[in-house]
Enzyme design. Structure first.
Site, PDB file in Angstrom:
ATOM      1  CB  CYS A 141      -1.003  -0.010   1.148  1.00  0.00           C
ATOM      2  SG  CYS A 141      -2.368   1.152   0.846  1.00  0.00           S
ATOM      3  CG  HIS A 234      -4.051  -3.010   2.980  1.00  0.00           C
ATOM      4  ND1 HIS A 234      -2.892  -2.861   3.709  1.00  0.00           N
ATOM      5  CD2 HIS A 234      -4.479  -1.752   2.678  1.00  0.00           C
ATOM      6  CE1 HIS A 234      -2.631  -1.569   3.864  1.00  0.00           C
ATOM      7  NE2 HIS A 234      -3.565  -0.879   3.246  1.00  0.00           N
ATOM      8  CD  GLU A 236      -1.589  -6.021   4.724  1.00  0.00           C
ATOM      9  OE1 GLU A 236      -1.670  -4.843   5.103  1.00  0.00           O
ATOM     10  OE2 GLU A 236      -1.574  -6.348   3.512  1.00  0.00           O
TER      11      GLU A 236
END
Length: 293
Positions: A141, A234, A236
């Site tokens: 990001c 994102h 994650e």
């Protein structure tokens, strides 16, 4: 093979029930050269981000040893200082080491000019270090935005409306990083800025950058060059992360393609996240790094 982390770091309790992890003491008795991964954590709530990233690294068949790095020119107030003292190093402490891989997280500073970010000069030093001392680096990001500016001079563009939700991406170019991924790759996004798509497309034409995943509306989301991976979303994020941001922001903008008709969260990007991180560790880190760093 396990992820090697201290027994007293919060992620240890989170992961020990469903991932193969190993404490530092036990790891010292094994005659195996683990993959050395540096995590540059720029997020304010560092423990939350540690948990997210370590849970993905723990799914690899490789033995992975983690070093956590935080900026010293700016220290936020959202992570206990005792935690930073116990588990984090500064750039000066890691300068004598080389790493197989590095991950640079995002940061909630994307609406600021790069040069106005409190730790920008230190981050440039960190990027200099990664360029010389790491086999492969992954940027997430805002970390990816900053790295694209650093490596290629790509401009950041402020958006009228936040990109917020889970988006489908088309595969643009074949690459080992995309091995075993679905045809349409789901990825969460949460950002007020994007990178200049025309500049990115020009860099791809010049053979400097390779676009791997793209969404027609929001543009390129996963790019790479020989040594660096740039992820503008994102992967994650945990199941509840976008919802927590929605609540934090006073329900201003609902995340797209995230809730089903009953309002339940569709946690449908996790397999893609596991696959991309495992492919990165296998193809870009393990198979590309020398045995002796």
């Amino acid at each position: 093979m396990p992820l090697i982390i201290p027994e007293n770091i919060p992620a240890y309790e989170l992961l020990k029930e469903h991932a193969f992890i190993m404490g530092l003491r036990r790891a010292k008795h094994q005659d195996i050269r683990p993959q050395e991964i540096l995590i540059v954590n720029l997020m304010p709530k560092k423990i939350e981000t540690e948990n997210q990233i370590l849970s993905l690294l723990a799914n690899s068949p490789l033995q992975v040893n983690i070093t956590l790095l935080a900026t010293t020119s700016y220290v936020g107030k959202n992570t206990p200082f005792t935690h930073l003292e116990k588990f984090y190093k500064g750039l000066e402490e890691v300068k004598k080491h080389k790493f197989d891989g590095a991950i640079v997280t995002g940061a909630p500073v994307e609406q600021m000019d790069f040069e106005k970010v409190a730790y920008w000069e230190e981050l440039l030093e960190i990027f200099d270090f990664l360029k010389q001392n790491v086999t492969s680096s992954m940027y997430i990001c805002w970390g990816a935005m900053a790295a694209l500016k650093y490596f290629y001079g790509v401009d950041k563009i402020s958006l009228d409306k936040k990109i917020f939700g889970v988006y489908k991406h088309d595969k643009v170019s074949p690459d080992l990083l995309l091995t075993n991924l679905d045809e349409k790759v789901l990825m969460p996004h949460s950002r007020h800025s994007s990178m200049d798509e025309e500049q990115i497309l020009a860099l791809q034409k010049q053979g400097k950058l390779k676009i791997l995943l793209r969404n027609k509306k929001i543009g390129s989301a996963l790019l790479r060059d020989e040594k660096n991976i740039f992820i503008l979303g994102h992967l994650e994020y945990f199941k509840e992360t976008l919802h927590q941001e929605y609540v934090r922001d006073n329900f201003i903008q609902k995340a797209k393609n995230y809730y089903d008709k009953k309002g339940n969260i569709k946690y449908n990007w996790r397999s893609n996240a596991n696959t991309i991180f495992a492919n990165w560790l296998n193809y870009d880190v393990y198979q590309s790094t020398p045995f002796v760093l």
